[in-house]
Design an enzyme around this catalytic site. Structure first.
Site, PDB file in Angstrom:
ATOM      1  N   GLU A 197      12.401   1.562   6.066  1.00  0.00           N
ATOM      2  CA  GLU A 197      11.816   0.348   6.657  1.00  0.00           C
ATOM      3  C   GLU A 197      12.820  -0.437   7.508  1.00  0.00           C
ATOM      4  O   GLU A 197      13.843  -0.908   7.000  1.00  0.00           O
ATOM      5  CB  GLU A 197      11.265  -0.562   5.542  1.00  0.00           C
ATOM      6  CG  GLU A 197      10.461  -1.704   6.118  1.00  0.00           C
ATOM      7  CD  GLU A 197       9.673  -2.497   5.077  1.00  0.00           C
ATOM      8  OE1 GLU A 197       9.891  -2.323   3.868  1.00  0.00           O
ATOM      9  OE2 GLU A 197       8.830  -3.308   5.516  1.00  0.00           O
TER      10      GLU A 197
ATOM     11  N   LYS B  23       7.244  -7.284  -3.705  1.00  0.00           N
ATOM     12  CA  LYS B  23       7.536  -6.168  -2.780  1.00  0.00           C
ATOM     13  C   LYS B  23       8.805  -6.508  -1.992  1.00  0.00           C
ATOM     14  O   LYS B  23       9.657  -5.654  -1.758  1.00  0.00           O
ATOM     15  CB  LYS B  23       6.341  -5.929  -1.853  1.00  0.00           C
ATOM     16  CG  LYS B  23       6.441  -4.663  -1.007  1.00  0.00           C
ATOM     17  CD  LYS B  23       7.228  -4.830   0.285  1.00  0.00           C
ATOM     18  CE  LYS B  23       7.185  -3.584   1.149  1.00  0.00           C
ATOM     19  NZ  LYS B  23       8.033  -3.690   2.349  1.00  0.00           N
TER      20      LYS B  23
ATOM     21  N   ASP C 230      16.442   6.596 -10.378  1.00  0.00           N
ATOM     22  CA  ASP C 230      15.011   6.910 -10.531  1.00  0.00           C
ATOM     23  C   ASP C 230      14.178   5.670 -10.164  1.00  0.00           C
ATOM     24  O   ASP C 230      14.035   4.748 -10.968  1.00  0.00           O
ATOM     25  CB  ASP C 230      14.792   7.333 -11.996  1.00  0.00           C
ATOM     26  CG  ASP C 230      13.367   7.764 -12.280  1.00  0.00           C
ATOM     27  OD1 ASP C 230      12.441   7.312 -11.581  1.00  0.00           O
ATOM     28  OD2 ASP C 230      13.171   8.546 -13.237  1.00  0.00           O
TER      29      ASP C 230
ATOM     30  N   HIS D  36      11.330  -8.954  12.088  1.00  0.00           N
ATOM     31  CA  HIS D  36      10.960  -7.626  11.602  1.00  0.00           C
ATOM     32  C   HIS D  36      10.466  -6.742  12.747  1.00  0.00           C
ATOM     33  O   HIS D  36      10.917  -5.614  12.912  1.00  0.00           O
ATOM     34  CB  HIS D  36       9.887  -7.754  10.514  1.00  0.00           C
ATOM     35  CG  HIS D  36       9.353  -6.431  10.055  1.00  0.00           C
ATOM     36  ND1 HIS D  36      10.152  -5.486   9.468  1.00  0.00           N
ATOM     37  CD2 HIS D  36       8.110  -5.890  10.123  1.00  0.00           C
ATOM     38  CE1 HIS D  36       9.425  -4.417   9.177  1.00  0.00           C
ATOM     39  NE2 HIS D  36       8.185  -4.640   9.582  1.00  0.00           N
TER      40      HIS D  36
END
Ligand SMILES: CC(C)(COP(=O)([O-])OP(=O)([O-])OC[C@H]1O[C@@H](n2cnc3c(N)ncnc32)[C@H](O)[C@@H]1OP(=O)([O-])[O-])[C@@H](O)C(=O)NCCC(=O)NCCSC(=O)C[C@@](C)(O)CC(=O)[O-]
Ligand SMILES: NC(=O)C1=CN([C@@H]2O[C@H](COP(=O)(O)OP(=O)(O)OC[C@H]3O[C@@H](n4cnc5c(N)ncnc54)[C@H](OP(=O)(O)O)[C@@H]3O)[C@@H](O)[C@H]2O)C=CC1
Length: 391
Positions: free
Chosen positions: A84, A264, A280, A377
């Site tokens: 991202e 998030k 993990d 962004h």
């Protein structure tokens, strides 16, 4: 490896080769060593073929370093793997703003995980719990015999807990300090070693024997204090930005639709460090969201409050991560990432991950509460999706 600074002026505009030279110098390494560790994404096909089944190749991800981090007074380079755009910039940006307030303060619990042994068809659950509690010493000794290396390092089984779940189900938790490992295989070994004896003591049929990924006794806590002056920009004065961030944090406490997006933003940082260091991410995500919902309502993992002259951010979340074991031995790139972060223990790595999560959360909230997310962004997103990339 420890570095004396995590600030490298001009790093963002350097070529990849120049960035490697800059990092190599900071780490006291040859640039060639870093480039070699990262060749073919840090993983060759032979190793990939041995790591997973039916391998057909290696799938690449961008690997970068977030700058400006101080965690408990230590300058830290934060390795991040993510697809991202703007996440690494966001982490570096927020970390820069925390520096005047001393960076991130963090603490971490011992590496305690629970091995679960489930027994069903128990006809006398109360009697079962009594017998299991009486046998705690025997069960702990058998558990520790199964993991002698861990015991030698000062870890191993610490405690046995048992509960009746109703409907004839009894579950035993063996709480294990797994030191610098994530712990899954260690805990599963213990659960399988004790299973038959636990079922015998409980007087029921042996069911599942596996660790619990809900590692709520292995939490990291991170705090950052950011002065108003450090939050301002030409689009919003610092106190306005701070009020906007505190209000955004409150919104996440009041609304699950917002809390999930807020979290998030936290996981943007946590997962990127976890992926880079070979940890993990499924285990981390599963535990994080269960913890966020522990009160019965899904809540933000990090919150921001107005304080004297600025903002205070706090994050608490469970993190089961390792600096040994899992894929780490095999994965050259992950070993380099661990070297960059300079963590001497799993706990230290967890504190850096938590700091990265609090940083990406702060950057996102600051952008959202001031100019909106799209300028920062999307300018980086367009760079990634314009035809020039990969040409
Ligand atoms: C993108 C920025 C950082 C620009 O922010 P800016 O104000 O234009 O940054 P700046 O030019 O003033 O630079 C300040 C520092 O940021 C870093 N920085 C700044 N730009 C770069 C770059 N290109 N490459 C590398 N580093 C960069 C760098 O450390 C730099 O220091 P300097 O190098 O000047 O000493 C800012 O707008 C921002 O933080 N935006 C938020 C981005 C974000 O959160 N992205 C995630 C995607 S959206 C999402 O997934 C989560 C979300 C938003 O939904 C979560 C939620 O809703 O809560
Ligand atoms: N539900 C889940 O999350 C599951 C996850 N997994 C996977 O399991 C893997 C993680 O298992 P994990 O047990 O952490 O890794 P490993 O199975 O690789 O075990 C770690 C080993 O490292 C050795 N070791 C060396 N130094 C240390 C130290 N300082 N602290 C602790 N151990 C040390 C220990 O062996 P010795 O004492 O002999 O030296 C230990 O057995 C991950 O790949 C995960 O994806 C697997 C099953 C289920």
């Amino acid at each position: 490896m420890r570095v004396s600074t995590s600030q490298f002026p001009g790093f963002r505009t350097m070529t990849l080769e120049a960035r490697l030279r800059c990092l190599a110098e900071a780490l006291g390494r040859e640039p060639g060593q870093l480039a070699e560790a990262l060749a073919s994404g840090g993983l060759d096909e032979g190793t990939a073929n041995a790591m997973v089944e039916n391998a057909i190749g290696v799938l690449g991800l961008p690997f970068g370093v977030a700058l400006n981090f101080q965690v408990n007074g230590r300058e830290v380079l934060v390795p991040m793997a993510t697809e991202e755009p703007s996440v690494i910039a966001a982490a570096s940006h927020a970390a820069k703003r925390t520096r005047a307030g001393g960076g991130f303060e963090a603490s971490v619990d011992r590496s305690i995980m629970a091995a679960q042994i489930e027994v069903h068809d128990v006809t006398d659950p109360e009697g079962a719990l009594g017998r299991l509690r009486e046998a705690q010493g025997e069960l702990l000794a058998a558990a520790n015999q199964a993991v002698p290396g861990l015991v030698e390092r000062g870890g191993g089984a610490q405690e046995v807990e048992c509960r009746s779940l109703g409907d004839g189900f009894v579950v035993v938790h063996v709480l294990v300090d797994c030191c610098d490992a994530m712990g899954a295989n260690l805990l599963n070994t213990i659960a399988e070693t004790l299973g038959a004896r636990v079922a015998e003591l409980a007087g029921g049929s042996l069911g599942l024997r596996i660790l619990s990924n809900y590692c709520d006794r292995r939490c990291v806590r991170v705090r950052a204090q950011v002065a108003f002056e450090a939050l301002g920009c030409n689009r919003a004065p610092g106190d306005v930005a701070a009020r906007g961030i505190a209000s955004a944090s409150r919104f996440a406490e009041l609304d699950v639709y917002r809390a999930v997006t807020h979290n998030k933003g936290v996981m943007n940082g946590v997962d990127a460090v976890a992926l880079a260091t070979g940890n993990d991410t499924r285990a981390i995500e599963a535990a994080a969201h269960a913890y966020a919902a522990r009160s019965g309502v899904y809540r933000p993992l990090a919150t921001w409050r107005l304080a004297e002259g600025g903002l205070v951010g706090e994050l608490t979340m469970p993190l089961s991560v390792g600096t040994v074991g899992g894929a780490l031995r095999a994965h050259r790139g992950a070993r380099l990432a661990l070297d960059l972060v300079g963590a001497r223990s799993a706990g230290e790595l967890a504190m850096v991950m938590g700091a990265a999560g609090l940083a990406t959360n702060l950057a996102a909230l600051r952008a959202l509460a001031t100019e909106g997310i799209q300028r920062g962004h999307m300018s980086l997103h367009h760079r990634a999706t314009s035809g020039k990339v990969g040409a």
